[in-house]
Design a protein around this motif. Structure first.
Motif, PDB file in Angstrom:
ATOM      1  N   LEU A 155       0.839  -1.188   0.000  1.00 45.46           N
ATOM      2  CA  LEU A 155       0.000   0.000   0.000  1.00 45.46           C
ATOM      3  C   LEU A 155       0.881   1.248   0.000  1.00 45.46           C
ATOM      4  CD1 LEU A 155      -3.088   0.504   0.157  1.00 45.46           C
ATOM      5  CD2 LEU A 155      -2.771   0.902   2.610  1.00 45.46           C
ATOM      6  N   GLY A 156       0.586   2.170  -0.910  1.00 40.57           N
ATOM      7  CA  GLY A 156       1.343   3.413  -1.023  1.00 40.57           C
ATOM      8  C   GLY A 156       2.543   3.326  -1.929  1.00 40.57           C
ATOM      9  N   GLU A 157       2.866   2.141  -2.430  1.00 35.61           N
ATOM     10  CA  GLU A 157       4.041   1.984  -3.280  1.00 35.61           C
ATOM     11  C   GLU A 157       3.810   2.595  -4.659  1.00 35.61           C
ATOM     12  OE1 GLU A 157       7.105  -1.525  -4.785  1.00 35.61           O
ATOM     13  OE2 GLU A 157       5.453  -1.982  -3.430  1.00 35.61           O
ATOM     14  N   ALA A 158       4.853   3.242  -5.180  1.00 33.02           N
ATOM     15  CA  ALA A 158       4.768   3.849  -6.513  1.00 33.02           C
ATOM     16  C   ALA A 158       4.849   2.763  -7.580  1.00 33.02           C
ATOM     17  CB  ALA A 158       5.887   4.864  -6.702  1.00 33.02           C
ATOM     18  N   ILE A 159       4.029   2.910  -8.595  1.00 33.15           N
ATOM     19  CA  ILE A 159       3.882   1.891  -9.640  1.00 33.15           C
ATOM     20  C   ILE A 159       3.886   2.568 -11.005  1.00 33.15           C
ATOM     21  CG2 ILE A 159       2.275   0.201 -10.652  1.00 33.15           C
ATOM     22  CD1 ILE A 159       3.378  -0.787  -8.096  1.00 33.15           C
ATOM     23  N   ARG A 160       4.437   1.887 -11.997  1.00 32.26           N
ATOM     24  CA  ARG A 160       4.161   2.310 -13.357  1.00 32.26           C
ATOM     25  C   ARG A 160       3.685   1.108 -14.161  1.00 32.26           C
ATOM     26  NH1 ARG A 160       9.996   4.147 -15.950  1.00 32.26           N
ATOM     27  NH2 ARG A 160      10.961   2.087 -16.102  1.00 32.26           N
ATOM     28  N   LEU A 161       2.695   1.323 -14.981  1.00 33.13           N
ATOM     29  CA  LEU A 161       2.027   0.269 -15.730  1.00 33.13           C
ATOM     30  C   LEU A 161       2.301   0.442 -17.214  1.00 33.13           C
ATOM     31  CD1 LEU A 161      -1.465   0.686 -14.021  1.00 33.13           C
ATOM     32  CD2 LEU A 161       0.355  -0.868 -13.325  1.00 33.13           C
ATOM     33  N   ARG A 162       2.788  -0.593 -17.839  1.00 39.05           N
ATOM     34  CA  ARG A 162       2.955  -0.561 -19.292  1.00 39.05           C
ATOM     35  C   ARG A 162       1.711  -1.167 -19.926  1.00 39.05           C
ATOM     36  NH1 ARG A 162       6.015  -4.197 -23.448  1.00 39.05           N
ATOM     37  NH2 ARG A 162       5.843  -2.856 -25.285  1.00 39.05           N
ATOM     38  N   ILE A 163       1.022  -0.366 -20.718  1.00 44.18           N
ATOM     39  CA  ILE A 163      -0.224  -0.791 -21.356  1.00 44.18           C
ATOM     40  C   ILE A 163      -0.021  -0.807 -22.867  1.00 44.18           C
ATOM     41  CG2 ILE A 163      -2.694  -0.382 -21.567  1.00 44.18           C
ATOM     42  CD1 ILE A 163      -1.774  -0.822 -18.702  1.00 44.18           C
ATOM     43  N   ARG A 164      -0.256  -1.949 -23.480  1.00 46.92           N
ATOM     44  CA  ARG A 164      -0.088  -2.054 -24.930  1.00 46.92           C
ATOM     45  C   ARG A 164      -1.272  -1.414 -25.643  1.00 46.92           C
ATOM     46  NH1 ARG A 164       2.604  -7.757 -26.502  1.00 46.92           N
ATOM     47  NH2 ARG A 164       3.027  -6.567 -28.366  1.00 46.92           N
ATOM     48  N   ALA A 165      -0.981  -0.768 -26.750  1.00 44.70           N
ATOM     49  CA  ALA A 165      -2.014  -0.069 -27.510  1.00 44.70           C
ATOM     50  C   ALA A 165      -3.098  -1.024 -27.983  1.00 44.70           C
ATOM     51  CB  ALA A 165      -1.386   0.654 -28.704  1.00 44.70           C
ATOM     52  N   ARG A 166      -2.738  -2.232 -28.306  1.00 48.53           N
ATOM     53  CA  ARG A 166      -3.717  -3.187 -28.816  1.00 48.53           C
ATOM     54  C   ARG A 166      -4.654  -3.693 -27.719  1.00 48.53           C
ATOM     55  NH1 ARG A 166      -0.311  -8.695 -30.171  1.00 48.53           N
ATOM     56  NH2 ARG A 166       0.219  -9.261 -28.034  1.00 48.53           N
ATOM     57  N   ASP A 167      -4.312  -3.421 -26.441  1.00 50.04           N
ATOM     58  CA  ASP A 167      -5.158  -3.836 -25.316  1.00 50.04           C
ATOM     59  C   ASP A 167      -6.085  -2.727 -24.841  1.00 50.04           C
ATOM     60  OD1 ASP A 167      -4.137  -6.444 -25.157  1.00 50.04           O
ATOM     61  OD2 ASP A 167      -2.415  -5.772 -23.977  1.00 50.04           O
ATOM     62  N   VAL A 168      -6.166  -1.626 -25.584  1.00 55.53           N
ATOM     63  CA  VAL A 168      -7.002  -0.483 -25.202  1.00 55.53           C
ATOM     64  C   VAL A 168      -8.127  -0.317 -26.219  1.00 55.53           C
ATOM     65  CG1 VAL A 168      -7.056   1.990 -24.722  1.00 55.53           C
ATOM     66  CG2 VAL A 168      -5.011   0.655 -24.144  1.00 55.53           C
ATOM     67  N   ALA A 169      -9.358  -0.250 -25.718  1.00 57.61           N
ATOM     68  CA  ALA A 169     -10.522   0.026 -26.560  1.00 57.61           C
ATOM     69  C   ALA A 169     -11.069   1.410 -26.200  1.00 57.61           C
ATOM     70  CB  ALA A 169     -11.596  -1.033 -26.364  1.00 57.61           C
ATOM     71  N   ILE A 170     -11.855   1.984 -27.089  1.00 60.21           N
ATOM     72  CA  ILE A 170     -12.377   3.336 -26.895  1.00 60.21           C
ATOM     73  C   ILE A 170     -13.891   3.339 -27.012  1.00 60.21           C
ATOM     74  CG2 ILE A 170     -12.493   5.662 -27.897  1.00 60.21           C
ATOM     75  CD1 ILE A 170      -9.587   5.490 -28.569  1.00 60.21           C
ATOM     76  N   ALA A 171     -14.540   4.059 -26.093  1.00 58.54           N
ATOM     77  CA  ALA A 171     -15.981   4.298 -26.170  1.00 58.54           C
ATOM     78  C   ALA A 171     -16.222   5.801 -26.077  1.00 58.54           C
ATOM     79  CB  ALA A 171     -16.704   3.572 -25.034  1.00 58.54           C
ATOM     80  N   THR A 172     -17.255   6.273 -26.729  1.00 60.92           N
ATOM     81  CA  THR A 172     -17.567   7.707 -26.675  1.00 60.92           C
ATOM     82  C   THR A 172     -18.594   8.039 -25.601  1.00 60.92           C
ATOM     83  OG1 THR A 172     -19.188   7.369 -28.436  1.00 60.92           O
ATOM     84  CG2 THR A 172     -16.977   8.086 -29.090  1.00 60.92           C
ATOM     85  N   ALA A 173     -19.128   6.990 -24.959  1.00 57.85           N
ATOM     86  CA  ALA A 173     -20.071   7.177 -23.842  1.00 57.85           C
ATOM     87  C   ALA A 173     -19.681   6.213 -22.742  1.00 57.85           C
ATOM     88  CB  ALA A 173     -21.506   6.920 -24.297  1.00 57.85           C
ATOM     89  N   PRO A 174     -19.992   6.537 -21.480  1.00 57.31           N
ATOM     90  CA  PRO A 174     -19.639   5.635 -20.387  1.00 57.31           C
ATOM     91  C   PRO A 174     -20.268   4.267 -20.600  1.00 57.31           C
ATOM     92  CG  PRO A 174     -20.306   7.776 -19.534  1.00 57.31           C
ATOM     93  CD  PRO A 174     -20.632   7.780 -20.999  1.00 57.31           C
ATOM     94  N   PRO A 175     -19.453   3.197 -20.658  1.00 57.67           N
ATOM     95  CA  PRO A 175     -20.006   1.860 -20.913  1.00 57.67           C
ATOM     96  C   PRO A 175     -20.656   1.281 -19.655  1.00 57.67           C
ATOM     97  CG  PRO A 175     -17.636   1.731 -20.619  1.00 57.67           C
ATOM     98  CD  PRO A 175     -17.984   3.189 -20.567  1.00 57.67           C
TER      99      PRO A 175
END
Length: 385
Positions: free
Chosen positions: A270-290
């Motif tokens: 708890l409280g530890e600093a983190i960085r997350l690598r997120i691949r572009a192919r794993d991201v989807a987009i919505a124009t309204a809250p799903p």
């Protein structure tokens, strides 16, 4: 501080390298044959540039204008290659101390310290032929550290290892990067390694360094796809562990600005600093809250840029608070959604797309304190630890 500004050739292959890096790990990333090893061999003094300048911590190692070319043996650069190159007839302990004995190097780092750092205390009396690939590489790294280096140069040290052995040695590299106390120049064509270990990223293509800077900034650039490979397109998000749900095995990462991500199976406090690598192919987009979906991570963002491509795909760069996230979509989807710079969107990321194997501390001398990297860079079948 490392300063490189050189031109040269290795046979018919021309090299133009120019970059600077401060504390921590600097990674040279590029496809096979890009020129990474040629550049590092020039830094190490194994190849002579035609012209230019190489400086490590204020000491000039090469300067064509001033006629300076410090021999490789006097540059104090610890070199770790793809293969460990250990002496087969010597014990691990004798291999570790060989460079110090043969080169008359100072005892600036104790044998016990290096043995503890790399977890090789139980290997000291064994011969290299009885070690696994990962164990041999740890011994090779220890030998380099005990040679009193001012710079540690690691030339694709994991390239010859299978995924299981890479997973074994990466935690030791994490600790090395955090505790070695010397700059490290790391060479790889595996993005999951450089995103996990480095603070400065240098992109090499066709013998030239075409971009360099903080790793998060370079990963956010959508104009480097040809050099890095579309498969590697990703971004880094930084935050801190704000909640741990032990019932469901999920850790919440606060990204700031009210944005939170849930990461499964994360070994962090708890409280530890983190960085997350997120691949572009794993991201989807919505124009309204799903609603009514299984995806647990939905971040609010604003479209910053859309790549202009002629093929079936496009990349969308989005601002998430003060950070960046990339999504790779079909051009048809981008058109159907009416995406354009300035549009507010919702970015969907599956928790299972984040590979918990790539959790790692970041050197404490880097701004922001000790972090960990989480990436999603393996095939789905390999994601379970």
């Amino acid at each position: 501080m490392l300063e490189v500004d050189i031109n040269g050739r290795a046979g018919s292959f021309a090299v133009e390298a120019s970059f600077t890096a401060s504390a921590g790990v600097t990674s040279l990333f590029g496809q096979s044959g890009a020129g990474k090893s040629t550049i590092t061999n020039m830094v190490a003094g194994l190849l002579r540039p035609d012209e230019g300048r190489i400086v490590v911590d204020g000491d000039v190692l090469f300067d064509s204008a001033q006629g300076i070319d410090v021999p490789a043996r006097r540059r104090r650069i610890g070199h770790v290659f793809q293969d460990a190159r250990l002496f087969p007839h010597l014990s691990v302990k004798s291999n570790l101390t060989f460079s110090r004995w043969a080169g008359g190097r100072r005892d600036t780092r104790s044998l016990d310290e290096v043995v503890d750092l790399l977890g090789i205390g139980n290997l000291l009396e064994r011969k290299p032929g009885t070690l696994s690939g990962g164990e041999r590489q740890r011994v090779a790294i220890g030998r380099a550290l005990l040679s009193d280096p001012r710079l540690l140069l690691m030339d694709e040290p994991l390239a010859s290892l299978d995924q299981a052995r890479k997973s074994d040695i990466l935690p030791y590299l994490d600790r090395l990067c955090s505790e070695a106390g010397i700059p490290i120049l790391y060479v790889s064509h595996a993005m999951e390694e450089v995103a996990r270990l480095s603070q400065t990223l240098v992109i090499v293509s066709g013998g030239k360094t075409i971009a360099h800077g903080p790793v998060a900034d370079i990963l956010a650039r959508v104009d480097l796809g040809r050099a890095t490979g579309r498969h590697e397109a990703s971004a880094l998000l930084q935050g801190r562990i704000s909640h741990i749900d032990r019932m469901w095995g999920l850790s919440s990462v606060d990204l700031g600005g009210g944005q939170v991500m849930q990461v499964p199976g994360l070994d962090a406090d708890l409280g530890e600093a983190i960085r997350l690598r997120i691949r572009a192919r794993d991201v989807a987009i919505a124009t309204a809250p799903p609603t009514g979906i299984s995806i647990r991570n939905v971040l609010s963002g604003t479209v910053r840029a859309i790549t202009d491509e002629t093929g079936p795909y496009t990349e969308v760069l989005c601002a998430v608070g003060g950070q960046s996230l990339r999504a790779r979509l079909t051009r048809a989807s981008a058109a159907d959604l009416g995406l354009h710079p300035g549009r507010t969107v919702h970015l969907l990321i599956k928790s299972v797309a984040i590979d918990r194997r790539q959790s790692a501390p970041v050197p404490a001398n880097v701004a922001g304190g000790p972090d960990r990297d989480i990436g999603g860079d393996t095939d789905p079948a390999q994601r379970l630890v």
